[in-house]
Scaffold this active site. Structure first.
Site, PDB file in Angstrom:
ATOM      1  N   ARG A 102      39.739  29.797  31.164  1.00 39.06           N
ATOM      2  CA  ARG A 102      39.487  28.694  32.045  1.00 39.06           C
ATOM      3  C   ARG A 102      38.978  29.427  33.445  1.00 39.06           C
ATOM      4  NH1 ARG A 102      37.958  23.956  31.541  1.00 39.06           N
ATOM      5  NH2 ARG A 102      38.604  22.912  33.279  1.00 39.06           N
ATOM      6  N   GLU A 106      40.975  24.013  45.413  1.00 39.66           N
ATOM      7  CA  GLU A 106      40.713  24.617  43.795  1.00 39.66           C
ATOM      8  C   GLU A 106      40.276  23.733  42.851  1.00 39.66           C
ATOM      9  OE1 GLU A 106      43.944  27.479  43.294  1.00 39.66           O
ATOM     10  OE2 GLU A 106      43.776  27.340  41.126  1.00 39.66           O
ATOM     11  N   ARG A 159      56.886  27.380  31.854  1.00 33.54           N
ATOM     12  CA  ARG A 159      57.050  28.070  33.171  1.00 33.54           C
ATOM     13  C   ARG A 159      57.678  27.330  34.446  1.00 33.54           C
ATOM     14  NH1 ARG A 159      52.693  31.957  34.054  1.00 33.54           N
ATOM     15  NH2 ARG A 159      52.295  31.195  36.100  1.00 33.54           N
ATOM     16  N   TYR A 166      48.851  35.259  29.503  1.00 29.94           N
ATOM     17  CA  TYR A 166      48.865  34.491  30.690  1.00 29.94           C
ATOM     18  C   TYR A 166      49.993  35.382  31.408  1.00 29.94           C
ATOM     19  CZ  TYR A 166      49.546  30.109  33.461  1.00 29.94           C
ATOM     20  OH  TYR A 166      49.420  29.161  34.360  1.00 29.94           O
ATOM     21  N   ASP A 218      51.665  36.934  34.754  1.00 28.20           N
ATOM     22  CA  ASP A 218      52.087  37.123  36.059  1.00 28.20           C
ATOM     23  C   ASP A 218      52.160  38.508  36.628  1.00 28.20           C
ATOM     24  OD1 ASP A 218      52.164  34.335  36.866  1.00 28.20           O
ATOM     25  OD2 ASP A 218      54.225  34.256  36.276  1.00 28.20           O
ATOM     26  N   ARG A 245      65.423  21.338  37.446  1.00 27.78           N
ATOM     27  CA  ARG A 245      66.799  21.631  37.940  1.00 27.78           C
ATOM     28  C   ARG A 245      67.432  20.512  38.449  1.00 27.78           C
ATOM     29  NH1 ARG A 245      64.181  25.276  42.055  1.00 27.78           N
ATOM     30  NH2 ARG A 245      64.037  27.124  40.878  1.00 27.78           N
ATOM     31  N   ARG A 305      44.502  21.522  43.383  1.00 27.97           N
ATOM     32  CA  ARG A 305      45.211  21.851  44.780  1.00 27.97           C
ATOM     33  C   ARG A 305      44.640  22.550  45.935  1.00 27.97           C
ATOM     34  NH1 ARG A 305      48.603  26.727  41.529  1.00 27.97           N
ATOM     35  NH2 ARG A 305      46.560  27.891  40.670  1.00 27.97           N
TER      36      ARG A 305
HETATM   37  P1  FAD Z   1      42.602  41.453  37.071  1.00 25.72           P
HETATM   38  O1  FAD Z   1      43.357  41.349  38.272  1.00 25.72           O
HETATM   39  O2  FAD Z   1      41.814  40.531  36.583  1.00 25.72           O
HETATM   40  O3  FAD Z   1      42.058  42.943  37.141  1.00 25.72           O
HETATM   41  C1  FAD Z   1      41.004  43.214  36.319  1.00 25.72           C
HETATM   42  C2  FAD Z   1      39.806  44.025  37.130  1.00 25.72           C
HETATM   43  O4  FAD Z   1      38.845  44.580  35.998  1.00 25.72           O
HETATM   44  C3  FAD Z   1      39.055  43.133  37.923  1.00 25.72           C
HETATM   45  O5  FAD Z   1      38.748  43.460  39.204  1.00 25.72           O
HETATM   46  C4  FAD Z   1      37.502  43.028  37.044  1.00 25.72           C
HETATM   47  O6  FAD Z   1      36.594  42.853  38.160  1.00 25.72           O
HETATM   48  C5  FAD Z   1      37.459  44.464  36.487  1.00 25.72           C
HETATM   49  N1  FAD Z   1      36.531  44.485  35.382  1.00 25.72           N
HETATM   50  C6  FAD Z   1      36.446  43.658  34.065  1.00 25.72           C
HETATM   51  N2  FAD Z   1      35.542  44.036  33.619  1.00 25.72           N
HETATM   52  C7  FAD Z   1      34.692  45.151  33.831  1.00 25.72           C
HETATM   53  C8  FAD Z   1      33.844  46.104  33.816  1.00 25.72           C
HETATM   54  N3  FAD Z   1      32.962  45.751  32.797  1.00 25.72           N
HETATM   55  N4  FAD Z   1      33.572  47.043  34.611  1.00 25.72           N
HETATM   56  C9  FAD Z   1      34.205  47.184  35.767  1.00 25.72           C
HETATM   57  N5  FAD Z   1      35.194  46.414  36.301  1.00 25.72           N
HETATM   58  C10 FAD Z   1      35.634  45.463  35.258  1.00 25.72           C
HETATM   59  N6  FAD Z   1      50.446  36.119  39.307  1.00 25.72           N
HETATM   60  C11 FAD Z   1      51.706  35.958  39.768  1.00 25.72           C
HETATM   61  O7  FAD Z   1      52.759  36.750  39.781  1.00 25.72           O
HETATM   62  N7  FAD Z   1      52.078  34.949  40.767  1.00 25.72           N
HETATM   63  C12 FAD Z   1      51.206  33.961  41.275  1.00 25.72           C
HETATM   64  O8  FAD Z   1      51.336  33.396  41.901  1.00 25.72           O
HETATM   65  C13 FAD Z   1      49.948  34.066  40.422  1.00 25.72           C
HETATM   66  N8  FAD Z   1      48.847  33.229  40.772  1.00 25.72           N
HETATM   67  C14 FAD Z   1      47.686  33.335  40.069  1.00 25.72           C
HETATM   68  C15 FAD Z   1      46.809  32.472  40.508  1.00 25.72           C
HETATM   69  C16 FAD Z   1      45.572  32.433  39.718  1.00 25.72           C
HETATM   70  C17 FAD Z   1      44.308  31.330  40.122  1.00 25.72           C
HETATM   71  C18 FAD Z   1      45.188  33.343  38.757  1.00 25.72           C
HETATM   72  C19 FAD Z   1      43.848  33.643  38.054  1.00 25.72           C
HETATM   73  C20 FAD Z   1      46.260  34.471  38.402  1.00 25.72           C
HETATM   74  C21 FAD Z   1      47.305  34.312  39.047  1.00 25.72           C
HETATM   75  N9  FAD Z   1      48.243  35.478  38.739  1.00 25.72           N
HETATM   76  C22 FAD Z   1      49.667  35.108  39.436  1.00 25.72           C
HETATM   77  C23 FAD Z   1      48.274  36.335  37.877  1.00 25.72           C
HETATM   78  C24 FAD Z   1      47.899  37.452  38.445  1.00 25.72           C
HETATM   79  O9  FAD Z   1      46.230  37.347  39.059  1.00 25.72           O
HETATM   80  C25 FAD Z   1      47.690  38.661  37.325  1.00 25.72           C
HETATM   81  O10 FAD Z   1      48.651  38.712  36.615  1.00 25.72           O
HETATM   82  C26 FAD Z   1      47.161  40.059  37.665  1.00 25.72           C
HETATM   83  O11 FAD Z   1      46.169  39.937  38.871  1.00 25.72           O
HETATM   84  C27 FAD Z   1      46.432  40.643  36.436  1.00 25.72           C
HETATM   85  O12 FAD Z   1      46.251  41.712  37.001  1.00 25.72           O
HETATM   86  P2  FAD Z   1      44.992  42.610  35.934  1.00 25.72           P
HETATM   87  O13 FAD Z   1      44.898  44.209  36.506  1.00 25.72           O
HETATM   88  O14 FAD Z   1      45.536  42.636  34.509  1.00 25.72           O
HETATM   89  O15 FAD Z   1      43.671  41.936  35.965  1.00 25.72           O
HETATM   90  N1  UDP Z   2      51.829  21.835  36.311  1.00 21.60           N
HETATM   91  C1  UDP Z   2      51.804  20.535  36.330  1.00 21.60           C
HETATM   92  N2  UDP Z   2      51.978  19.916  37.543  1.00 21.60           N
HETATM   93  C2  UDP Z   2      51.990  20.534  38.827  1.00 21.60           C
HETATM   94  C3  UDP Z   2      52.113  21.989  38.402  1.00 21.60           C
HETATM   95  C4  UDP Z   2      51.867  22.579  37.451  1.00 21.60           C
HETATM   96  O1  UDP Z   2      51.545  19.846  35.316  1.00 21.60           O
HETATM   97  O2  UDP Z   2      52.033  19.928  39.698  1.00 21.60           O
HETATM   98  C5  UDP Z   2      51.716  22.449  34.783  1.00 21.60           C
HETATM   99  C6  UDP Z   2      50.267  22.754  34.351  1.00 21.60           C
HETATM  100  O3  UDP Z   2      50.145  22.535  33.181  1.00 21.60           O
HETATM  101  C7  UDP Z   2      50.204  24.328  34.944  1.00 21.60           C
HETATM  102  C8  UDP Z   2      51.562  24.675  34.357  1.00 21.60           C
HETATM  103  O4  UDP Z   2      52.544  23.709  34.916  1.00 21.60           O
HETATM  104  O5  UDP Z   2      48.943  25.133  33.920  1.00 21.60           O
HETATM  105  C9  UDP Z   2      51.824  25.814  34.934  1.00 21.60           C
HETATM  106  O6  UDP Z   2      51.897  25.769  36.294  1.00 21.60           O
HETATM  107  P1  UDP Z   2      51.762  26.841  37.258  1.00 21.60           P
HETATM  108  O7  UDP Z   2      51.933  26.392  38.890  1.00 21.60           O
HETATM  109  O8  UDP Z   2      52.889  28.186  36.979  1.00 21.60           O
HETATM  110  O9  UDP Z   2      50.341  27.564  37.115  1.00 21.60           O
HETATM  111  P2  UDP Z   2      49.648  28.706  37.866  1.00 21.60           P
HETATM  112  O10 UDP Z   2      50.007  29.136  38.951  1.00 21.60           O
HETATM  113  O11 UDP Z   2      49.502  29.860  36.609  1.00 21.60           O
HETATM  114  O12 UDP Z   2      48.319  27.918  37.776  1.00 21.60           O
END
Ligand code: FAD
Ligand code: UDP
Length: 370
Positions: free
Chosen positions: A251, A302, A174, A350, A352, A178, A282
């Site tokens: 996780r 976090e 991911r 996984y 985005d 560069r 972080r």
């Molecule tokens: P979700 O956002 O998880 O929505 C699912 C919803 O369903 C939830 O609100 C949940 O409460 C509801 N639900 C589940 N079960 C039930 C039930 N039984 N009854 C009623 N409601 C229910 N993506 C990026 O592009 N850039 C980023 O920088 C980025 N950072 C991230 C950082 C973290 C820590 C995490 C965890 C994810 C990150 N993502 C990022 C990914 C992004 O969050 C997801 O791709 C996106 O939000 C997924 O949308 P979704 O609708 O599939 O799921």
């Molecule tokens: N990662 C790492 N060091 C860093 C940042 C990321 O080793 O400082 C690795 C780690 O395994 C992580 C993966 O790169 O799970 C993907 O990072 P990303 O920032 O895309 O993770 P997310 O935003 O989904 O938490």
């Protein structure tokens, strides 16, 4: 024939559910969207603290290469020009991410791409990794051992609670590597944060749908299903099938938020702590996502933790063992054409945000036969 009150019951008000709801509404359908949480937006939800949009479920930066997806989200809310450039802190030394000429200079004082290539080659030459089988082999073959031990191993093992040798290689792919002086964490052409926060995006998408919050599908699923002609399910797929084929592993994360009486705590939105000894992965300083000028700041430590029932399932663990279990659930879901499964939890991917939007739009098209 009885007519139902809604065309669609959509379980989950996250991005997948909200995009589906918007598209169905546009096609003249009536949607009921439920979420067990007390808010819409799923993991993109932001809480306003002292005028700062705090990313309640972890930092979210939107990025995509797909102009259609970029235009689509910008039609609901304008995005700013934020570019993610995290800094890594390893034993109190700072390095730029992703791995680029700045990082190589900070580590080795090399000034040219040729010197950097040579340094990495030196470190991997004797290891003879032909076809990387896991995250450790993949990482070392991309950036050598110094970067692996300082910036990857500790962070990765904290993040996933597993040895890097037991993790799939794709996770580290991911991150860009560069040989230019470019600290942009993403290669995508488009990137930014919604001006005024992500809630504007989900509010825009859900306009025209009925939304009920604090409603858990599983507490009343038969009655809820009966309200609509079809169900769209975006929750955990193993939970939908009552864990018949076993539990999928996720996780989880824990966030510790602090409001500080200072305008600028760390000078960057994201600082990763890459050594194993620091318990958090972080620190996020939310105001920097929107170039905030408030007098105070909100920071979040976090922590990564094992998922147990009752905690939030943030990341699917896409290793072989779990993917095998998932395939059984996918097979079960394919036997149920009246339910549409989508999103990060129902597809156990996984994803985005741009991928979730893309996948929802593709499923809509297929569903409506367009
Ligand atoms: P979700 O956002 O998880 O929505 C699912 C919803 O369903 C939830 O609100 C949940 O409460 C509801 N639900 C589940 N079960 C039930 C039930 N039984 N009854 C009623 N409601 C229910 N993506 C990026 O592009 N850039 C980023 O920088 C980025 N950072 C991230 C950082 C973290 C820590 C995490 C965890 C994810 C990150 N993502 C990022 C990914 C992004 O969050 C997801 O791709 C996106 O939000 C997924 O949308 P979704 O609708 O599939 O799921
Ligand atoms: N990662 C790492 N060091 C860093 C940042 C990321 O080793 O400082 C690795 C780690 O395994 C992580 C993966 O790169 O799970 C993907 O990072 P990303 O920032 O895309 O993770 P997310 O935003 O989904 O938490």
């Amino acid at each position: 024939m009885t007519t139902k009150q809604y065309d669609y019951l959509i379980v989950g008000a996250g991005l997948f559910g909200a995009v589906f709801a918007h598209e169905a509404t546009q096609r003249g359908k009536k949607c009921l969207v439920i979420d067990r949480r007390k808010h819409i937006g799923g993991n993109t939800y932001c809480e306003n603290v002292e005028g700062i949009n705090v990313h309640a479920y972890g930092a979210h930066i939107f990025h995509t290469n797909d102009k259609a997806i970029w235009d689509y989200v910008n039609s609901f809310v304008e995005f700013n020009r934020y570019t993610n450039s995290p800094v890594a802190n390893y034993q109190d030394e700072l390095y730029n991410l992703p791995f680029n000429m700045n990082t190589f200079y900070q580590l080795w004082k090399v000034k040219t791409p040729a010197e950097a290539h040579a340094k990495i080659q030196d470190q991997i030459a004797n290891l003879n990794i032909k076809n990387p089988q896991n995250l450790e082999e993949q990482a070392i073959s991309l950036v050598g051992t110094d970067i692996y031990y300082k910036l990857i191993k500790g962070y990765t093992e904290k993040q996933w609670g597993r040895k890097a040798t037991e993790l799939p290689a794709f996770i580290i792919k991911r991150l860009p590597v560069r040989f230019t002086f470019d600290n942009n964490y993403f290669n995508d052409r488009y990137q930014g944060i919604p001006m005024g926060g992500y809630n504007k995006l989900s509010e825009g998408l859900l306009k025209g749908s009925e939304v009920r919050l604090n409603v858990d599908y599983f507490e009343d699923w038969a009655e809820l299903d009966a309200l609509a002609t079809q169900t769209v399910y975006t929750g955990q797929i193993d939970e939908y099938f009552d864990f018949k084929a076993g539990h999928l592993e996720y996780r989880s994360l824990r966030f510790e938020n602090q409001l500080l009486d200072t305008p600028n705590y760390q000078g960057n939105a994201v600082v990763n702590y890459t050594e194993a000894e620091v318990p958090y992965t972080r620190i996020i300083e939310h105001k920097h996502f929107e170039f905030g000028t408030q007098e105070k700041t909100v920071i979040t430590h976090e922590y990564s933790q094992e998922w147990t029932p009752g905690t939030e399932p943030y990341y699917p663990v896409n290793d072989d063992k779990n993917d095998q279990v998932f395939r059984q659930y996918r097979h079960m879901s394919e036997q149920m054409p009246h339910v549409l499964f989508g999103g990060r939890l129902a597809e156990y991917r996984y994803y985005d945000m741009h991928q979730v939007v893309g996948s929802a739009l593709a499923k809509v098209k297929k569903h409506f036969g367009e």
